[in-house]
Write a protein that holds these residues in place. Structure first.
Motif, PDB file in Angstrom:
ATOM      1  N   GLN A  24       0.807  -1.212   0.000  1.00  0.00           N
ATOM      2  CA  GLN A  24       0.000   0.000   0.000  1.00  0.00           C
ATOM      3  C   GLN A  24       0.842   1.266   0.000  1.00  0.00           C
ATOM      4  N   ALA A  25       2.008   1.233   0.626  1.00  0.00           N
ATOM      5  CA  ALA A  25       2.837   2.434   0.725  1.00  0.00           C
ATOM      6  C   ALA A  25       3.293   2.926  -0.641  1.00  0.00           C
ATOM      7  N   LEU A  26       3.718   2.038  -1.512  1.00  0.00           N
ATOM      8  CA  LEU A  26       4.243   2.456  -2.807  1.00  0.00           C
ATOM      9  C   LEU A  26       3.194   3.112  -3.691  1.00  0.00           C
ATOM     10  N   PRO A  27       2.024   2.511  -3.902  1.00  0.00           N
ATOM     11  CA  PRO A  27       1.058   3.163  -4.788  1.00  0.00           C
ATOM     12  C   PRO A  27       0.671   4.564  -4.313  1.00  0.00           C
ATOM     13  N   ASP A  28       0.499   4.743  -3.013  1.00  0.00           N
ATOM     14  CA  ASP A  28       0.147   6.066  -2.505  1.00  0.00           C
ATOM     15  C   ASP A  28       1.258   7.070  -2.785  1.00  0.00           C
ATOM     16  N   GLN A  29       2.500   6.672  -2.572  1.00  0.00           N
ATOM     17  CA  GLN A  29       3.632   7.562  -2.821  1.00  0.00           C
ATOM     18  C   GLN A  29       3.781   7.850  -4.304  1.00  0.00           C
ATOM     19  N   LEU A  31       1.437   7.865  -6.556  1.00  0.00           N
ATOM     20  CA  LEU A  31       0.367   8.793  -6.929  1.00  0.00           C
ATOM     21  C   LEU A  31       0.684  10.215  -6.489  1.00  0.00           C
ATOM     22  N   ARG A  32       1.199  10.376  -5.280  1.00  0.00           N
ATOM     23  CA  ARG A  32       1.558  11.716  -4.796  1.00  0.00           C
ATOM     24  C   ARG A  32       2.680  12.318  -5.649  1.00  0.00           C
ATOM     25  N   ASP A  33       3.689  11.508  -5.981  1.00  0.00           N
ATOM     26  CA  ASP A  33       4.807  12.005  -6.793  1.00  0.00           C
ATOM     27  C   ASP A  33       4.340  12.407  -8.186  1.00  0.00           C
ATOM     28  N   HIS A  34       3.475  11.598  -8.786  1.00  0.00           N
ATOM     29  CA  HIS A  34       2.980  11.929 -10.129  1.00  0.00           C
ATOM     30  C   HIS A  34       2.104  13.186 -10.091  1.00  0.00           C
ATOM     31  N   GLN A  35       1.307  13.332  -9.054  1.00  0.00           N
ATOM     32  CA  GLN A  35       0.485  14.535  -8.922  1.00  0.00           C
ATOM     33  C   GLN A  35       1.373  15.766  -8.712  1.00  0.00           C
ATOM     34  N   ALA A  36       2.413  15.608  -7.910  1.00  0.00           N
ATOM     35  CA  ALA A  36       3.345  16.721  -7.689  1.00  0.00           C
ATOM     36  C   ALA A  36       4.009  17.124  -9.001  1.00  0.00           C
ATOM     37  N   TYR A  65      15.067   1.676 -22.476  1.00  0.00           N
ATOM     38  CA  TYR A  65      14.441   2.627 -21.543  1.00  0.00           C
ATOM     39  C   TYR A  65      13.310   1.926 -20.812  1.00  0.00           C
ATOM     40  N   LEU A  66      13.349   1.948 -19.477  1.00  0.00           N
ATOM     41  CA  LEU A  66      12.340   1.275 -18.665  1.00  0.00           C
ATOM     42  C   LEU A  66      11.275   2.205 -18.109  1.00  0.00           C
ATOM     43  N   GLY A  67      11.570   3.484 -18.022  1.00  0.00           N
ATOM     44  CA  GLY A  67      10.610   4.431 -17.462  1.00  0.00           C
ATOM     45  C   GLY A  67      11.290   5.406 -16.524  1.00  0.00           C
ATOM     46  N   PHE A  68      10.489   6.112 -15.745  1.00  0.00           N
ATOM     47  CA  PHE A  68      11.047   7.159 -14.888  1.00  0.00           C
ATOM     48  C   PHE A  68      10.263   7.278 -13.597  1.00  0.00           C
ATOM     49  N   ASP A  69      10.882   7.945 -12.643  1.00  0.00           N
ATOM     50  CA  ASP A  69      10.247   8.357 -11.393  1.00  0.00           C
ATOM     51  C   ASP A  69      10.534   9.836 -11.224  1.00  0.00           C
ATOM     52  N   TYR A  70       9.714  10.486 -10.409  1.00  0.00           N
ATOM     53  CA  TYR A  70       9.933  11.899 -10.104  1.00  0.00           C
ATOM     54  C   TYR A  70       9.987  12.063  -8.601  1.00  0.00           C
ATOM     55  N   ASP A  71      11.009  12.744  -8.106  1.00  0.00           N
ATOM     56  CA  ASP A  71      11.148  13.040  -6.686  1.00  0.00           C
ATOM     57  C   ASP A  71      10.841  14.523  -6.496  1.00  0.00           C
ATOM     58  N   PRO A  72       9.633  14.840  -6.001  1.00  0.00           N
ATOM     59  CA  PRO A  72       9.260  16.248  -5.874  1.00  0.00           C
ATOM     60  C   PRO A  72      10.080  16.998  -4.825  1.00  0.00           C
TER      61      PRO A  72
END
Length: 104
Positions: A24-29, A31-36, A65-72
Motif C-alpha cells: 500500500q505504501a508504494l502506490p500512494d507515494q 500517486l503523490r509524486d505523479h500529482q506533484a 528505456y524502462l521508465g522514470f520516477d519523479y522526486d518532488p
C-alpha cells in the motif's frame, strides 16, 4: 513501448512489495509524486517529461528505456535503463534538464 515497460516494472515492484507486506505504501507515494509532477509542470516550474526524454534518450544508445520516477522533494527525474543485464539510473534536474548523476 516505454510506457508499457514502465507499467511492467511497476507491476513487478508492486508484486514484490505485496509479498513483503508493503504494497500500500508504494502506490500512494507514486500517486503523490505523479500529482506533484503534474502540478509543478502546470505551474511551469519543471520541464515536461517528454522534453527530458528527448534530451537523455539519445545519450543512452544501446540501452532499453524502462521508465522514470519523479522526486518532488529534490526536483529530480530518475530515468531507468537496462543495458547488458544491468540497470542504469540517470538523475536529471527537472527544472533545467541537466543530467546530475548516473549510476554505472
Amino acid at each position: 513501448m516505454p510506457r508499457l515497460m514502465s507499467m511492467v516494472v511497476r507491476f513487478l515492484v508492486l508484486g514484490l512489495l505485496a509479498v513483503s507486506g508493503n504494497a500500500q505504501a508504494l502506490p500512494d507515494q507514486v500517486l503523490r509524486d505523479h500529482q506533484a509532477a503534474r502540478t509543478a509542470r502546470a505551474e511551469g516550474r519543471i520541464l515536461p517529461m517528454r522534453e527530458i526524454e528527448r534530451r537523455v534518450l539519445p545519450q543512452m544508445r544501446g540501452a532499453q528505456y524502462l521508465g522514470f520516477d519523479y522526486d518532488p522533494d529534490r526536483g529530480i527525474y530518475t530515468l531507468k535503463f537496462l543495458r547488458d543485464g544491468a540497470v542504469i539510473w540517470v538523475d536529471v534536474d527537472a527544472r533545467t534538464g541537466q543530467v546530475t548523476g548516473r549510476s554505472r
